[in-house]
Design a protein around this motif. Structure first.
Motif, mmCIF file in Angstrom:
data_model
loop_
_atom_site.group_PDB
_atom_site.id
_atom_site.type_symbol
_atom_site.label_atom_id
_atom_site.label_comp_id
_atom_site.label_asym_id
_atom_site.label_seq_id
_atom_site.Cartn_x
_atom_site.Cartn_y
_atom_site.Cartn_z
ATOM 1 N N GLU A 1 54.229 43.812 60.899
ATOM 2 C CA GLU A 1 53.338 42.839 60.283
ATOM 3 C C GLU A 1 53.324 41.513 61.031
ATOM 4 N N LYS A 2 54.268 41.325 61.941
ATOM 5 C CA LYS A 2 54.354 40.077 62.686
ATOM 6 C C LYS A 2 53.401 40.083 63.877
ATOM 7 N N PRO A 3 52.939 38.906 64.343
ATOM 8 C CA PRO A 3 51.978 38.856 65.462
ATOM 9 C C PRO A 3 52.612 39.350 66.758
ATOM 10 N N PRO A 4 51.821 40.006 67.610
ATOM 11 C CA PRO A 4 52.364 40.594 68.838
ATOM 12 C C PRO A 4 52.555 39.564 69.951
ATOM 13 N N TYR B 1 55.762 43.947 69.553
ATOM 14 C CA TYR B 1 55.908 43.333 68.241
ATOM 15 C C TYR B 1 57.378 43.045 67.952
ATOM 16 N N ARG C 1 54.012 48.841 65.918
ATOM 17 C CA ARG C 1 53.317 47.740 65.253
ATOM 18 C C ARG C 1 54.063 47.304 63.979
#
Length: 915
Positions: free
Chosen positions: A224-227, A236, A222
Motif C-alpha cells: 500500500e506504500k508508494p513505490p 515497494y 506491491r
C-alpha cells in the motif's frame, strides 16, 4: 538511482563520528570518510591495494579471524548459528549457496517463517563460479569463500536495529582488529538483487573492499506504500526490513597479513607443497620473485578479467610494474595455476564433503566443472600429485568433522572422476580431430558454440580442443573467461513447464480451499461432500478423500454418486488450495450433495509404494552412504521407481543388501510419524535432507518420518512399516551420469511380481526338463553346448560356402566371366563370392534364401552397372536394392520368383555385353 536514495545515507552515526560525505574524483561515487583531505573513494580501480606489505589489521589466520568475528558479534548480542551446506537444497532456484542471506531465502526474508535467531551471526561458506577464470589470476578471486555476516530482521512490531547500529558494529569490529578508522571509507552503492533492493555501503580500507552492509527494505511485491523507481522498475517498501551484511573472511585475513595475494594468506598449509611439487619452491622463496607477485597482484586486482582480453590486461600490469610482458607471463602463469589449484581443491572439499555427487546435471555438473579444471591445470604444471590427496588435505585443514561425507568416499569419488576424465581425453582426441578437419575444409575457426558443445556433451576441455585443433592447422575460439561462461549457463534452475491448469485460476480463486480429508481420515474410503462448482468435466467440492496428483504420487480414482447417477473420477489435481476432480459420465450439478468412493485397492497400493519409497531411500543410505539423495521418484500401484544420486553403478550385491535392509525395516513394524511442523523448527531438527522431493511452500510443512528417513512429503502413507508388506526390488538401471534408478514393488504387488517370476522359472524348468533349483547349471550347460554347436554350424557353413564357390564356375559371355545363379548361402558369403567374380573382371548376380531373398551383385566390367542389375532383380522379387556400379545389394519377399528374376538378369547382361 543514487540521488533517489541519497537521504538513506545521511546517518546519525556518520554525523556524530565526524564523517563527511564526498564524491570520488575518479569514479564520481559518493562516500563517507573521517579524512577531510581524501579525494578518492578507496575502491578499485580508483586506487591500488595499499595493504600488500603493509597490513591494515593485526595478523590473523583464517580460523583466528573467523573466531574473532563471531565472538565479537556474540559479545554484542548476536546468537551464533552453524553454517548451512554449500548445496542449497532448501532452494528451488539456485544450486549452490552463494551468500549468507541465501540461507534465509525465501521463507525468512519474505516473513513466512521466523529466523533461527534475531539478531544472528554466521560464517557461511559460499560458492560462486561466475568469476572462475579470474581465480588465481587476479590475486583476490575465490570459487569458495566464507561470508562472515550478522543479520537482523526488523518488523513494525519488533525493531532490532537498523543502519546506524550496523555501521557502528562494523567500526567496532574493525577497531577491535587494530584498524586505523581514519583509513576506512564507506562508499554508497545502492543494491538490487533477487527481487529486492535497498541502500548499501561498501566498506573499504587499504584499497580493498572488505565488507558490504546492505539494508534490504524494498521489494517487487506491491504494497500500500508508494513505490521507489530503481533502474526503471518499481520497488515497494517491505514489511520486513533486513540487515544483510557480508564480511569476506579471506579478505580480512589477507589484509591482516599483507601477503602478495589472498591465496598466500588463506592456503599456507597447501601452497608451499604445491610450489615444491611444481619445481617452483626456490623461486617462491626468493624475495625478488615475491616482489613481482605482489606488484602483479597490486595492479591485476584493479582489473576485471570477465569478458575481456587477458593479454591486454597482462600488458597493462607489465607496464605498471616495469617488466616485459613475456617475463611477467613466464613468472606468473605457473604460480597462477598453483593458486587456482589451491582454491579449487578447497572448493571440492566442501562440495564433496557436503555430499554433492559429480554428474552432468545440476550441482553435480558444477562440481565436475571445478574438478576437471583442476586436473587440467595439474597436467599443465606436470604435477605428479594425487588429486584425492589434495582434496583430503583441504578437508583436514577445514576439519573433517565439519563435513557429512566420509573422506574415504570422497577419495573414491575423486578417483573415479580422474579415471573418467582420462577416458574422456582419449575419446575426445578423435572427436576434435574429426571436427577440426571439417572446419579446415571450410577455412574457418572452430566457433565458441562448437567448443561449448564439445565440453558440455563430451567433457573435452577447451584447452584440449585448442591444442588438438592447432595440430590440425585450425584455430578454436576460446575466450579467457570460458569457464565462467559455462558456470553461468549451468548455475540456475530450468524454468518450470507451463501449467495446463492456469486457464482455470481465475475461476477457482474465489472458491474456498478444499478440505483434504485424505490427511484427516487417511484410512477411510468413502465420504460425503457438496459440489461447489462444476465446469469442463471438473468437479470442485468442499472436501474430498481423493488425493490429487503430486510429489510423484498419482491421484486416486473412484466414483461420485449423485442424485442422478454415477460419475467416474479419472484423475484429481490441485490448483492452489482448490482440488479439481476430472469426471466422466453421469450428471453433476453445482450445489448438490454427492457421495465419493475411492478405488480401495489402488489407494492402499499407492500408500504402500509411497511409504516403501521412504524405506528404500533410507536403506540405500545405510548400504551406499550418506551422500545418497533422491533425484526423483514416481509411485505407482503395481510398481514404483526411486532415482538416487550415486557416483557409480549399484552392484547386484549392493542391491540385495538394500532389499534386505528395507525388509528388515518392514518386519520391525516401525511407526510412520506424520505431523505438520513449523518450517524453521523442522529444518533445525532434521536438516535440509527434508527436501528430497522438492521444496514445498508455506510456513508449515508436512513431515513424514520413517525410521531415520525424514522428509517434507504431502503423500498418503501407511501407519507403520509393517503395513507396507514385502518390498521386492525388481531391477536397477543407470539412467544418466550420477543417477541410478531402482524399480520395486511393495505389498500385494510385490507378491504378484514374485509369483510371475516363479511362473517364468517353472515354465523354463519344464522346457529344459529339470527342477527349478537346477535351472542355473542346466541353462549354463545348454548355453555352452549351444555356443559350441553355433561354432560348428559356422565352420560347416564356411565349408559349404567354400564348396559352393569352387563349384560356381562362371561362364564366358563375349570373353567376360559371368555368374548368375541361385546359391543358398548367408548374405555375407554371397557378397564375398560376387566380389571375387568382379575382381576377375567379371559380372555376378547371386540370389539365395528360402524366406526373404537376398540379392548380391558385383561388376568388374566397365559399362555394366551392378546397381542397375540388382535393382531390376529385386523389383522382380517384390523388393528393392541399390548400391554402386561396382557393388550392390538388395532383396525381396517372393522366393518363388528367383528363377525368373535371375533369367532377367542374364538377359540384361547379354544385352550389355553384345550391344
Amino acid at each position: 538511482m543514487r540521488s533517489m536514495l541519497e537521504e538513506e545515507y545521511k546517518l546519525d552515526y556518520f554525523r556524530d563520528q565526524g564523517l563527511t560525505r564526498k564524491v570520488c574524483a575518479s569514479c564520481g561515487s559518493a562516500f563517507w570518510t573521517r579524512d577531510p583531505e581524501r579525494t578518492l573513494c578507496g575502491d578499485a580501480p580508483c586506487e591500488p591495494y595499499r595493504f600488500i606489505g603493509n597490513p591494515v589489521f593485526r595478523h590473523h589466520t583464517n580460523p583466528e579471524m573467523r573466531e574473532a568475528f563471531l565472538s565479537f558479534f556474540e559479545r554484542n548480542g548476536h546468537a551464533r548459528i552453524d553454517r548451512y551446506p554449500v548445496v542449497a537444497r532448501w532452494r528451488d532456484d539456485i544450486y549452490l549457496t552463494i551468500a549468507s542471506i541465501a540461507d534465509f531465502q525465501p521463507f525468512v526474508t519474505s516473513g513466512v517463517v521466523p529466523p533461527p535467531a534475531n539478531p544472528l551471526t554466521i560464517s557461511q561458506p559460499c560458492i560462486r563460479l561466475n568469476d572462475l577464470d579470474s581465480v588465481g589470476r587476479s590475486g583476490r578471486h575465490l570459487t569458495l569463500f566464507e561470508m562472515m555476516a550478522h543479520h537482523a530482521f526488523n518488523t513494525d512490531d519488533h525493531e532490532v536495529y537498523w543502519k546506524d547500529r550496523t555501521v557502528a558494529l562494523c567500526d567496532g569490529f574493525l577497531g577491535a582488529l587494530g584498524a586505523d578508522l581514519a583509513r576506512v571509507t564507506y562508499k554508497e552503492h545502492p543494491w538490487i538483487g533477487g527481487g529486492n533492493a535497498g541502500p548499501s555501503v561498501e566498506v573499504l580500507i587499504g584499497g580493498l573492499e572488505v565488507a558490504t552492509l546492505v539494508f534490504m527494505n524494498l521489494g517487487r511485491i506491491r504494497t500500500e506504500k508508494p513505490p521507489v523507481t530503481l533502474d526503471g522498475e518499481a520497488y515497494y517498501p517491505m514489511k520486513i526490513r533486513i540487515v544483510d551484511t557480508g564480511y569476506g573472511l579471506e579478505r580480512f585475513t589477507w589484509a591482516s597479513q599483507g601477503t602478495p595475494t589472498v591465496y598466500d594468506a588463506v592456503f599456507p598449509e597447501v601452497i608451499p607443497g604445491l610450489m615444491e611439487a611444481a619445481g617452483l619452491g626456490a623461486a617462491y622463496r626468493d624475495p625478488e620473485y615475491r616482489k613481482i607477485l605482489g606488484e602483479n597482484a597490486r595492479f591485476a586486482g584493479l582489473m576485471d578479467i570477465h569478458g575481456k582480453s587477458l593479454l591486454s590486461m597482462r600488458k597493462k600490469v607489465a607496464a605498471s610494474i616495469g617488466v616485459p610482458v613475456e617475463v611477467l607471463e613466464e613468472k606468473i602463469l605457473p604460480v597462477e595455476r598453483i593458486y587456482a589449484i589451491a582454491d579449487h581443491t578447497r572448493c571440492l572439499a566442501y562440495m564433496l564433503g557436503d555430499c554433492i555427487v559429480p554428474s552432468n546435471v545440476r550441482e553435480g555438473y558444477l562440481a565436475r566443472l571445478v574438478l576437471r579444471r583442476t586436473l587440467r591445470m595439474m597436467h599443465d604444471l606436470g604435477l605428479g600429485l594425487d588429486l584425492a590427496d589434495l582434496v583430503d588435505r583441504q578437508m583436514a585443514v577445514v576439519g573433517k568433522e565439519n563435513f557429512v561425507q566420509e573422506d574415504a568416499v570422497v577419495r573414491e569419488i575423486v578417483g573415479r572422476e580422474v579415471e573418467r576424465y582420462r577416458q574422456t581425453l582419449e575419446r575426445g582426441g578423435r572427436i576434435v580431430q574429426r571436427i577440426a578437419g571439417t572446419y579446415r575444409q571450410r577455412k574457418a575457426l572452430i566457433p565458441l558454440a562448437e567448443v561449448i558443445t564439445l565440453y558440455d556433451s563430451h567433457g573435452i576441455p577447451p584447452e584440449t580442443v585448442k591444442e588438438l585443433a592447432a595440430g590440425e592447422g585450425v584455430e578454436a575460439e576460446v575466450p579467457d573467461d570460458f569457464y565462467s561462461r559455462i558456470a553461468d549457463l549451468h548455475a540456475g534452475e530450468a524454468r518450470a513447464a507451463e501449467d495446463p491448469l492456469a486457464k482455470y485460476r481465475e475461476r477457482v480463486k474465489e472458491l474456498p480451499p478444499t478440505r483434504p480429508l485424505y490427511y484427516e481420515s487417511a484410512g477411510e474410503m468413502e465420504f460425503e461432500a457438496t459440489v461447489l462448482d462444476y465446469f469442463d468435466g471438473l468437479a470442485v467440492m468442499d472436501q474430498t478423500l481423493f488425493y490429487p496428483e503430486g510429489g510423484g504420487q498419482p491421484s486416486d480414482t473412484g466414483t461420485l454418486v449423485t442424485p442422478e447417477g454415477i460419475s467416474r473420477v479419472e484423475s484429481v489435481v490441485k490448483l492452489g488450495e482448490v482440488i479439481l476432480h476430472q469426471t466422466k459420465g453421469g450428471v453433476i450439478r453445482k450445489g448438490e450433495k454427492v457421495k465419493g468412493k475411492l478405488d480401495e485397492e489402488r489407494r492402499l497400493s499407492l500408500m504402500r509404494h509411497h511409504t516403501g519409497t521412504h524405506i528404500l531411500l533410507h536403506a540405500a543410505k545405510v548400504v551406499l552412504g550418506s551422500h545418497i539423495h533422491q533425484a526423483g521418484a514416481q509411485k505407482g500401484s503395481e510398481s514404483s521407481r526411486l532415482d538416487i544420486r550415486h557416483f557409480r553403478h549399484v552392484t547386484q550385491e549392493e542391491l540385495a543388501k538394500i532389499e534386505v535392509e528395507a525388509n528388515r525395516m518392514v518386519m520391525m513394524d516401525l511407526p510412520v510419524y506424520i505431523r505438520w511442523e513449523e518450517r524453521d523448527k523442522a529444518e533445525q531438527k532434521f536438516g535440509f535432507d527434508l527436501y528430497q522431493g522438492g521444496v514445498p511452500p508455506g510456513k508449515e510443512i508436512r513431515v513424514v518420518q520413517v525410521d531415520g528417513e525424514v522428509q517434507a512429503c504431502a503423500g498418503t502413507h501407511c501407519h507403520s512399516t509393517g503395513e507396507v508388506g514385502a518390498i521386492k526390488v525388481i531391477r536397477v538401471e543407470h539412467i544418466q551420469d550420477g543417477v541410478e534408478r531402482i524399480e520395486f514393488s511393495a505389498g500385494i504387488a510385490a507378491l504378484y511380481h514374485m509369483q510371475r517370476v516363479e511362473k517364468l522359472l517353472a515354465e523354463a524348468a519344464v522346457v529344459l526338463s529339470v527342477q527349478p533349483e537346477n535351472l542355473p547349471s542346466s541353462a549354463n550347460r545348454f548355453f555352452t553346448e549351444w555356443k559350441e554347436r553355433g561354432k560348428e554350424v559356422e565352420r560347416l557353413r564356411a565349408r559349404l560356402a567354400e564348396l559352393e564357390a569352387r563349384s560356381a564356375e562362371p561362364e564366358l559371355l563375349n570373353g567376360v566371366p559371368v555368374l548368375v545363379r541361385r546359391i543358398d548361402l548367408p548374405a555375407r558369403d554371397l557378397v564375398a563370392l560376387a566380389q571375387r567374380i568382379a575382381e576377375m573382371g567379371g559380372i555376378a548376380v547371386l540370389a539365395g534364401g528360402t524366406g526373404p531373398v537376398h540379392v548380391a551383385g558385383a561388376s568388374g566390367k566397365e559399362g555394366v552397372s551392378a546397381a542397375e542389375l540388382v535393382g531390376k532383380v529385386c523389383t522382380a522379387l517384390g523388393g528393392k536394392g541399390g548400391g554402386s556400379p561396382m557393388k550392390a545389394q538388395g532383396g525381396g519377399p517372393e522366393a518363388d520368383g528367383i528363377a525368373e528374376a535371375l533369367a532377367l538378369a542374364r538377359e540384361e547382361i547379354g544385352k550389355m555385353l553384345y550391344a
